[in-house]
Design a protein around this motif. Structure first.
Motif, PDB file in Angstrom:
ATOM      1  N   TRP A 214       1.033   8.788   0.268  1.00  0.00           N
ATOM      2  CA  TRP A 214       1.774   8.371  -0.936  1.00  0.00           C
ATOM      3  C   TRP A 214       3.194   8.022  -0.516  1.00  0.00           C
ATOM      4  CZ3 TRP A 214       5.913   9.482  -4.071  1.00  0.00           C
ATOM      5  CH2 TRP A 214       5.817   9.258  -5.441  1.00  0.00           C
ATOM      6  N   ASP A 215       3.572   6.737  -0.684  1.00  0.00           N
ATOM      7  CA  ASP A 215       4.909   6.328  -0.240  1.00  0.00           C
ATOM      8  C   ASP A 215       5.236   4.960  -0.834  1.00  0.00           C
ATOM      9  OD1 ASP A 215       7.365   6.254   1.292  1.00  0.00           O
ATOM     10  OD2 ASP A 215       6.386   7.530   2.780  1.00  0.00           O
ATOM     11  N   LEU A 216       6.381   4.428  -0.455  1.00  0.00           N
ATOM     12  CA  LEU A 216       6.832   3.123  -0.931  1.00  0.00           C
ATOM     13  C   LEU A 216       6.055   2.002  -0.250  1.00  0.00           C
ATOM     14  CD1 LEU A 216      10.666   3.864  -0.860  1.00  0.00           C
ATOM     15  CD2 LEU A 216       9.232   3.661  -2.901  1.00  0.00           C
ATOM     16  N   PRO A 217       5.942   0.828  -0.891  1.00  0.00           N
ATOM     17  CA  PRO A 217       5.132  -0.261  -0.321  1.00  0.00           C
ATOM     18  C   PRO A 217       5.549  -0.659   1.092  1.00  0.00           C
ATOM     19  CG  PRO A 217       5.710  -0.746  -2.597  1.00  0.00           C
ATOM     20  CD  PRO A 217       6.475   0.484  -2.229  1.00  0.00           C
ATOM     21  N   ARG A 218       6.829  -0.737   1.342  1.00  0.00           N
ATOM     22  CA  ARG A 218       7.317  -1.158   2.656  1.00  0.00           C
ATOM     23  C   ARG A 218       6.857  -0.191   3.744  1.00  0.00           C
ATOM     24  NH1 ARG A 218      13.794  -1.889   3.864  1.00  0.00           N
ATOM     25  NH2 ARG A 218      13.632  -2.822   5.953  1.00  0.00           N
ATOM     26  N   THR A 219       6.819   1.078   3.415  1.00  0.00           N
ATOM     27  CA  THR A 219       6.366   2.090   4.372  1.00  0.00           C
ATOM     28  C   THR A 219       4.860   2.058   4.531  1.00  0.00           C
ATOM     29  OG1 THR A 219       8.250   3.510   3.845  1.00  0.00           O
ATOM     30  CG2 THR A 219       6.321   4.560   4.837  1.00  0.00           C
TER      31      THR A 219
ATOM     32  N   GLN B 163      -1.464   5.137  -1.448  1.00  0.00           N
ATOM     33  CA  GLN B 163      -1.060   5.116  -2.856  1.00  0.00           C
ATOM     34  C   GLN B 163       0.427   4.821  -2.938  1.00  0.00           C
ATOM     35  OE1 GLN B 163      -2.818   5.463  -5.873  1.00  0.00           O
ATOM     36  NE2 GLN B 163      -0.819   4.799  -6.639  1.00  0.00           N
ATOM     37  N   VAL B 164       0.782   3.739  -3.618  1.00  0.00           N
ATOM     38  CA  VAL B 164       2.191   3.387  -3.811  1.00  0.00           C
ATOM     39  C   VAL B 164       2.816   4.346  -4.813  1.00  0.00           C
ATOM     40  CG1 VAL B 164       3.776   1.620  -4.667  1.00  0.00           C
ATOM     41  CG2 VAL B 164       1.827   0.971  -3.241  1.00  0.00           C
TER      42      VAL B 164
END
Length: 330
Positions: A196-201, A221-222
């Motif tokens: 679970w993290d930001l899209p860029r990551t 999961q964004v």
């Protein structure tokens, strides 16, 4: 003063040695930035490396000698080549590549260079900026650095100190490249994970997960913890290096973790932790200076205040200043 018979000489020598420790990492950073390590897949003379990399032959040889002393290069009959350790860590095709770490360290270098002004003003921007080619890629270097660290000892340590044999679904909050999830799923065949993290990551995590063939067991999961809930239905949840001291919004993140876990769910917290006297250890104290860190008891108290039970420090890695805390949702 009698200099011949003086107390504390051993401690003084240790401290003086620490004062020199910027040199080895700078050697690795220079070799990486100049492309020298990739030239050493096959044996080369220093002159051959210098010609291919556009560097000074004499200084190139000196750098290679230092790399031999570090154990990443070996010398045989006047030629240099990477050791097994060097191939494992310094070639981009290796799953344990630390190029991201060395790029990330270039960005950190400038913070530490400007530390006097940062302490004087209390403002991080008082430090000189990193060169643009590194500053522009800080996020990419940072996430790949997290992979390099997890893949080269920390992830294995974490997995060896946990028993998730009866757990089925892990949520890896702020999971970065997903390396901890990969290692945990490799150790526990019953486990699936969600990073679970930001899209860029997650774009980097997707690449890492594919590299290890874990797409069938790890999904992405964004999410943004500043505005999103973590979801529900998880029986274990990992928060690795996202509770960095008083500025980390730890209470808010832990409350969301509590809501995401099923009753009986296991919380796993891995982070830099100071001792309760806040006198060390050195890795945690240095991280606290740069970013922030709780003491063991401070973080355990916040976890208990969130509603978790059976909060305990299950392992500590002094070499990294990292602690592993577990707790259970009633």
């Amino acid at each position: 003063m009698d200099l011949l018979n003086i107390e504390g000489i051993g401690e003084a020598l240790d401290l003086l040695e620490l004062c020199w420790q910027f040199r080895p990492v700078r050697v690795l950073m220079a070799g990486h930035q100049l492309g020298i390590f990739e030239m050493l897949r096959t044996p080369q003379t220093a002159a051959q490396v210098a010609k291919q990399c556009g560097t000074d032959p004499s200084m190139t040889e000196r750098l290679l000698i230092a790399c031999c002393a570090l154990g990443v290069v070996q010398r045989d009959k006047g030629k240099f080549v990477l050791t097994k350790l060097g191939r494992d860590l310094l070639l981009p095709e290796s799953p344990r590549y630390i190029g991201g770490i060395l790029g990330h360290y270039e960005n950190l270098w400038w913070f530490w260079t400007g530390l006097t002004e940062v302490v004087r003003t209390g403002k991080r921007e008082s430090a000189p900026p990193a060169p643009k080619e590194f500053a522009d890629k800080w996020h990419e270097f940072w996430i790949w650095a997290m992979h390099g660290i997890a893949a080269n000892g920390v992830g294995q340590w974490l997995a060896s100190n946990l028993d998730l044999s009866d757990r089925k679904l892990l949520l890896d909050v702020g999971g970065g490249p997903g390396t901890y999830s990969i290692i945990l799923c490799q150790r526990f065949p019953n486990l699936r994970a969600v990073v679970w993290d930001l899209p860029r990551t997650l774009a980097i995590a997707e690449e890492v997960i594919k590299r290890f063939g874990m797409q069938g067991r790890i999904t992405l999961q964004v999410g943004d913890w500043n505005k999103d809930e973590f979801g529900t239905g998880y029986d274990c949840l990992l928060m690795s290096n996202i509770l960095h001291g008083h500025g980390s919004q730890a209470a808010m993140k832990l409350a969301k973790a509590f809501r995401a876990l099923e009753p009986g769910g296991l919380l796993i917290v891995h982070d830099f932790l100071l001792n309760d006297e806040k006198t060390g250890p050195l890795p945690a104290a240095l991280f606290n200076l740069m970013v922030g860190a709780y003491s063991v008891q401070e973080l355990m108290a916040i976890i208990e205040e969130t509603g978790f039970k059976d909060v305990r420090l299950v392992a500590y890695l002094p070499k990294r200043g990292s602690g592993l805390i577990t707790a259970t949702k009633p």
